[in-house]
Each structure stands twice: as structure tokens, then as C-alpha cells.
Design a protein around this motif. Structure first.
Motif, PDB file in Angstrom:
ATOM      1  N   THR A 178       1.986   2.055  -4.797  1.00  8.43           N
ATOM      2  CA  THR A 178       1.508   3.107  -3.921  1.00  8.43           C
ATOM      3  C   THR A 178       2.530   3.566  -3.385  1.00  8.43           C
ATOM      4  O   THR A 178       3.661   2.507  -2.894  1.00  8.43           O
ATOM      5  N   TYR A 179       3.153   4.541  -2.654  1.00  9.87           N
ATOM      6  CA  TYR A 179       4.146   4.799  -1.892  1.00  9.87           C
ATOM      7  C   TYR A 179       3.832   4.018  -0.719  1.00  9.87           C
ATOM      8  O   TYR A 179       4.863   3.391  -0.226  1.00  9.87           O
ATOM      9  N   GLY A 195       7.998   7.636   3.899  1.00 12.51           N
ATOM     10  CA  GLY A 195       9.350   9.420   3.435  1.00 12.51           C
ATOM     11  C   GLY A 195       9.904   8.515   2.610  1.00 12.51           C
ATOM     12  O   GLY A 195      11.124   9.553   2.038  1.00 12.51           O
ATOM     13  N   LEU A 196      10.702   8.317   2.837  1.00 12.55           N
ATOM     14  CA  LEU A 196      11.534   7.666   2.074  1.00 12.55           C
ATOM     15  C   LEU A 196      11.269   6.549   1.080  1.00 12.55           C
ATOM     16  O   LEU A 196      12.182   7.419   0.224  1.00 12.55           O
ATOM     17  N   GLY A 255      10.131  10.203  -5.860  1.00  9.18           N
ATOM     18  CA  GLY A 255       9.345  11.491  -6.200  1.00  9.18           C
ATOM     19  C   GLY A 255       8.389  11.472  -6.596  1.00  9.18           C
ATOM     20  O   GLY A 255       8.054  12.787  -6.493  1.00  9.18           O
ATOM     21  N   SER A 256       8.147  10.830  -7.298  1.00 11.05           N
ATOM     22  CA  SER A 256       7.172  10.399  -7.598  1.00 11.05           C
ATOM     23  C   SER A 256       6.894   9.304  -8.344  1.00 11.05           C
ATOM     24  O   SER A 256       7.713   7.903  -8.830  1.00 11.05           O
ATOM     25  N   ALA A 279       6.209   0.781   0.682  1.00 10.20           N
ATOM     26  CA  ALA A 279       7.535   1.482   2.303  1.00 10.20           C
ATOM     27  C   ALA A 279       7.188  -0.205   2.911  1.00 10.20           C
ATOM     28  O   ALA A 279       7.663  -0.747   3.490  1.00 10.20           O
ATOM     29  N   GLU A 280       5.537  -0.509   3.391  1.00  6.01           N
ATOM     30  CA  GLU A 280       5.371  -1.482   3.738  1.00  6.01           C
ATOM     31  C   GLU A 280       5.799  -2.967   3.412  1.00  6.01           C
ATOM     32  O   GLU A 280       6.114  -3.784   4.423  1.00  6.01           O
ATOM     33  N   GLU A 281       6.098  -3.209   2.187  1.00  2.00           N
ATOM     34  CA  GLU A 281       6.670  -4.386   1.281  1.00  2.00           C
ATOM     35  C   GLU A 281       7.849  -4.548   1.536  1.00  2.00           C
ATOM     36  O   GLU A 281       8.681  -5.469   2.382  1.00  2.00           O
TER      37      GLU A 281
END
Length: 212
Positions: free
Chosen positions: A40-41, A53-54, A60-61, A45-47
């Protein structure tokens, strides 16, 4: 009493080029650990230690993230494995393969996860197949053409690549780097014998043509 919350990973400021590769590597690690369903986004991001948002901004997808991560994994593996050295030396063929697995197991696990997932999600298969055709299969064919006299058919190049892919999976799961290196030496010996046999056949065919 409630337990204190786990410290959050500090977020990083990332430049465009370096940030994109960092996010791709983060996606690879997420999938290697938990399978594609964990991608997932927010997980990426957490990783990577960046904002959600970045990740959205860069890709984008989710499908675009998967496709770019797969391209990144395959091209990184090609570079580090020495599958295609262009030297024409059998000794150099796949000289970096075992080190590739040892130093980057997540890159390899990610690719196997995508291969298996494509059986359940056929929409993944066209991009996966195109990358294998254009990158792995074609690189194998070109290198064998350097190593062996005469034409290299699809069957031979696919057999060699399938052997390498199986050895990578074996090392990834079981370790045994020394056993894999012995197996690679045996594969190189087979290629040397095949090259010598083809050269001998070429010489005999030339002699017969001269006699005729």
C-alpha cells in the motif's frame, strides 16, 4: 497503564531521482516480506520514512508502483548477476549470481512473489512477460551467442535461464552458496563442452564441403 507508543520513523527529505529509487526499494522490501497484498502507499511510505503523499506523487497508482518496482528489480538483478558480460568468456558468465542473492535477497523474493501472484491476477502477466522477454531472455540469448559458435535457439537460451532462475530460488530459500557456485561451475562446463562440440562439427562440415 497504557504502554508508550512506538517511536515513529523520522521522515526524510528526498530528491526526485534518489527518492524514486528509495521508494522502489521500499516497495520491494514490503512485498518481499508480506506479499503483494501488503503493498500500500502507506506501507511503502512507512518503510521509506517519507509521507504517504510523496508515494502518490511519484507513482500515481498502485499498478504503476508495482510495474516500476518490477522493472527496477529485474534491471538491478541483471546488472549485479553478470548474466550479460559481453566478454565472450565462459568463466565470467553469471560470476556475480550468488553474491547478487546474498546481498539483495529482497529483490529476488519480490520477483518470485510477482511471478506467483500473476497466476492469481492475470492482469500482472503482460508487463511481467514483456520484461522477462526484453530483459532476462534476450540478455541470456545475447550472452550465449557470445559464448557459443552458431545460432542460439530459444529452447537453449530458455533452458539456461531456467537453470539460473532455479538456482537463485534454491539459494534464496536454502542458502548453500557453495553448492550453488558448484552448480554454476557445472553449467559453465556444459557450455564449454557444447562450444567445443559445435566448433568440432563446424570443422568437420568445412572439411566435407572442401572435399566435395
Amino acid at each position: 497503564m497504557t504502554e508508550p507508543a512506538a517511536p515513529r520513523r523520522p521522515r526524510k527529505r528526498v530528491t526526485y531521482g534518489a527518492g524514486r529509487e528509495a521508494l522502489l526499494n521500499a516497495a520491494v522490501r514490503v512485498v518481499a516480506r508480506g506479499g503483494l497484498r501488503k503493498l500500500t502507499y502507506r506501507a511503502v511510505a512507512e518503510e521509506a520514512g517519507v509521507t504517504h503523499g510523496l508515494v502518490v506523487h511519484h507513482f500515481g497508482s498502485r499498478d504503476a508502483l508495482i510495474e516500476e518496482a518490477l522493472t527496477h528489480a529485474i534491471r538491478s538483478s541483471l546488472t549485479s548477476s553478470d548474466l550479460e558480460t559481453g566478454t565472450g568468456s565462459t568463466a565470467d558468465f553469471t560470476a556475480g549470481l550468488t553474491q547478487m542473492v546474498e546481498s539483495g535477497p529482497d529483490l529476488q523474493a519480490f520477483q518470485y512473489e510477482l511471478l506467483l501472484e500473476s497466476r492469481r491476477r492475470p492482469e500482472l502477466l503482460p508487463h511481467l512477460r514483456a520484461l522477462y522477454d526484453d530483459e532476462y531472455f534476450e540478455a541470456t540469448r545475447r550472452e550465449l551467442a557470445q559464448l557459443l559458435p552458431g545460432p542460439v535457439g530459444e529452447g537453449l537460451s530458455r533452458m539456461v535461464f531456467a537453470t539460473l532462475e532455479g538456482l537463485v530460488l534454491h539459494q534464496l530459500v536454502f542458502g548453500e552458496r557453495e553448492v550453488i557456485e558448484d552448480a554454476l561451475d557445472e553449467l559453465r562446463n556444459v557450455l564449454r563442452l557444447l562450444a567445443a562440440d559445435r566448433e568440432g562439427r563446424g570443422g568437420r562440415d568445412g572439411d566435407l564441403a572442401a572435399e566435395a
